[in-house]
Structure formats: C-alpha cells, structure tokens
Motif scaffolding. Structure first.
Motif, short mmCIF file in Angstrom:
data_model
loop_
_atom_site.label_atom_id
_atom_site.label_comp_id
_atom_site.label_asym_id
_atom_site.label_seq_id
_atom_site.Cartn_x
_atom_site.Cartn_y
_atom_site.Cartn_z
N TYR A 40 -7.73 12.86 -5.72
CA TYR A 40 -8.47 12.15 -6.76
C TYR A 40 -9.14 13.15 -7.70
CZ TYR A 40 -7.95 8.25 -3.49
OH TYR A 40 -7.46 7.29 -2.65
N THR A 89 -9.01 2.93 -11.06
CA THR A 89 -7.73 3.00 -10.35
C THR A 89 -7.89 3.81 -9.06
OG1 THR A 89 -6.43 2.79 -12.38
CG2 THR A 89 -5.34 3.81 -10.48
N GLU A 90 -8.54 4.95 -9.17
CA GLU A 90 -8.75 5.79 -7.99
C GLU A 90 -9.65 5.08 -6.98
OE1 GLU A 90 -10.05 9.71 -9.02
OE2 GLU A 90 -8.37 10.06 -10.39
N ASP A 102 -7.81 2.38 -5.07
CA ASP A 102 -6.88 3.02 -4.14
C ASP A 102 -7.62 3.53 -2.90
OD1 ASP A 102 -4.02 4.31 -3.82
OD2 ASP A 102 -5.45 5.91 -3.38
N GLU A 113 -8.72 0.62 -0.70
CA GLU A 113 -7.59 0.02 0.01
C GLU A 113 -7.15 0.92 1.17
OE1 GLU A 113 -2.92 -1.07 -0.76
OE2 GLU A 113 -4.35 -1.49 -2.39
N HIS A 114 -7.13 2.23 0.96
CA HIS A 114 -6.77 3.14 2.05
C HIS A 114 -7.77 3.02 3.20
CE1 HIS A 114 -3.73 5.04 -0.48
NE2 HIS A 114 -3.32 5.66 0.59
#
Length: 283
Positions: A4, A36-37, A40, A43-44
């Motif tokens: 990131y 966006t990062e 992500d 979600e991870h």
C-alpha cells in the motif's frame, strides 16, 4: 493488493490488525486511491482466520479531514456504483455498508479532525473511541449539501443531530461520547493504549460467534429502518446539489480548495479559519 502507498499496516497485539491512513500532509483526505487500499485491507482482515478485529486510525494530526476535494472523485472509484444523480452519495453509502456487513468488528480510533467523509467513515465502524479534544463535524451543510451518509439522527437522536445539521459546527470528543457518536472519549495521550485494551477484549471472543454478535445488533437497527433511511438520504443530497447556493459555492473550487473552504467557514470563524485566528494570536 499487498503493498500500500497510502496505508500503514501493523499487528500490535495477537489477532489485531491496525490500519493507519497515511496521508498526514493532506490530513488523511480520502482520495479514491486511499479508499481503494482501505477497502482492500479491511477485506483481507475479514478473510484472515488469524484476525479477530481491525483498528482504523489516522497518521499525523488527525483521523481524517474528509473526502478528497477539488474534483476527480468520479474517477477510479474502488467499486462500481451505477451512475446518475446522487451517484457519489450512493457510492459512499455502499462503502459504509460494506464495512457494516463485514464479519469481523472494526474499531475507529479518532483524534484531531474527523470531518465530513471522515466522520462517515468512523460511523461505519462498529466501535468508535475518540480523543477528548477531537473535533467531529460536517461543515459541508453550510454551503453545499447534507451528508452523503446521513447517520446523524440514528447515532445522536433528533435534537443533537438537528443542531449539527443546521450549523455545521463541530463537537468535541467528550461531546461525541455523550451524544452517541462515540462509545467513549479518552485523554489524547491515552487513546492508543485504551483502544488496544478494548480491541484485545473484543478479540478474545471466538470469531465465528463474534460475527453473529455483530450481526444481531445491525439487524435490530435494520428492522428499525436505518438502511432504508440512510439510502433515502442520497436523493436529498442530489437535490441539494441542484440549488443555486450549492452550484454557486462549488464554483469557488476553481480558485483552489483552500479558498473554497475559507469562503465556507470565514463567517463562522472555525475549522481552517479558526486555525488561522489561533495562529495570528500566537504570532
């Protein structure tokens, strides 16, 4: 995505993932790249069987000053939202509910400014802990529109929500805890350690049970209508953007973001303009 540019990731205690918004020079303004990062990373964490809870905080002087201003927010959005009037508000609301619908709890650790879209991001989290001197507000109601995600009456009740909506004034962390925006307020120097203590307690509960605990609270709110009401607010936000006052104000951004924000807040003497006054006094 694993590397990131605009986030810092660490694991300060077992089963805890900490995500730090890392645009301190921009007061952690929520650009589409940052968003966006962030989605992500969340979600991870939600997929990771070793993670029980995530903490979201900001680097530098504040949590977040809000969305990236000055245009371009319709480009490279982190997920698809159908176009048309109110697209941005509908897009923001969908992002808030993406966090809402995650299995693992997310904790917002708020210090300094938590404004506009920053306040929406904090509110989307399951638990919110704030520094006593934090400043939480939605100043765009003064010149542009009501919020993208209209959480205020649900979290704070009609009277306190109405006051924030009709003035655009900020509240302190202490007021935020008292009025229902936050769970608790702590002295700024204790905020990090207190949040870690709470996150550790949250992470002790088996993950498969914790997600049901979380969902049970959200379903109760949904039965009362929160999801439909927040979504309905997007139409009003789109309507506000058609008013002469909003159209006129948005032209000020062509002269620069700082100029536009000063135009908005000058007569109120707070936010950016309040900082100028304090600087002049010290000078």
């Amino acid at each position: 995505m694993s590397d990131y540019e605009l986030l810092l990731i660490d694991h300060p205690r077992p089963h805890i993932k900490r995500i730090t918004l890392n645009r301190p020079e921009k007061r952690n303004a929520l650009s589409n790249q940052l968003r966006t990062e962030l989605f992500d990373a969340l979600e991870h964490a939600d997929r990771d069987q070793e993670i029980g809870v995530s903490i979201l905080r900001g680097a530098g002087t504040c949590f977040s000053s809000g969305y990236q201003l000055g245009g371009g927010n319709d480009q490279n959005q982190p997920y698809y939202t159908p176009g048309g009037p109110g697209q941005w508000a509908r897009h923001v609301i969908e992002g808030s509910f993406r966090i809402w619908d995650m299995a693992k709890p997310v904790i917002a650790q708020v210090h300094g400014f938590c404004l506009a879209g920053g306040s929406e991001l904090a509110t989307a989290c399951d638990l919110v802990y704030v520094a006593e001197d934090a400043q939480i507000g939605y100043p765009p109601v003064r010149s542009m529109s009501p919020p993208d995600m209209q959480f205020h009456p649900w979290m704070m009740g009609l009277r306190d929500a109405m006051e924030m909506m009709l003035t655009g004034d900020s509240i302190t962390g202490l007021e935020a805890a008292r009025k229902g925006f936050a769970n608790r307020a702590f002295p700024a120097e204790e905020l990090e350690s207190k949040v870690l203590e709470i996150a550790e307690r949250v992470a002790k509960i088996p993950f498969e049970l914790q997600q049901i605990n979380k969902r049970s609270m959200h379903q109760a709110m949904e039965i009362m209508g929160i999801r439909a009401a927040v979504r309905a607010g997007a139409d009003l936000q789109a309507l506000a953007f058609t008013t002469e006052a909003s159209l006129s104000y948005r032209k000020e951004f062509a002269k620069g973001v700082s100029h536009a924000l000063s135009v908005r807040d000058r007569q109120f003497g707070d936010y950016r303009e309040g900082e100028k006054s304090e600087g002049n006094k010290r000078g």
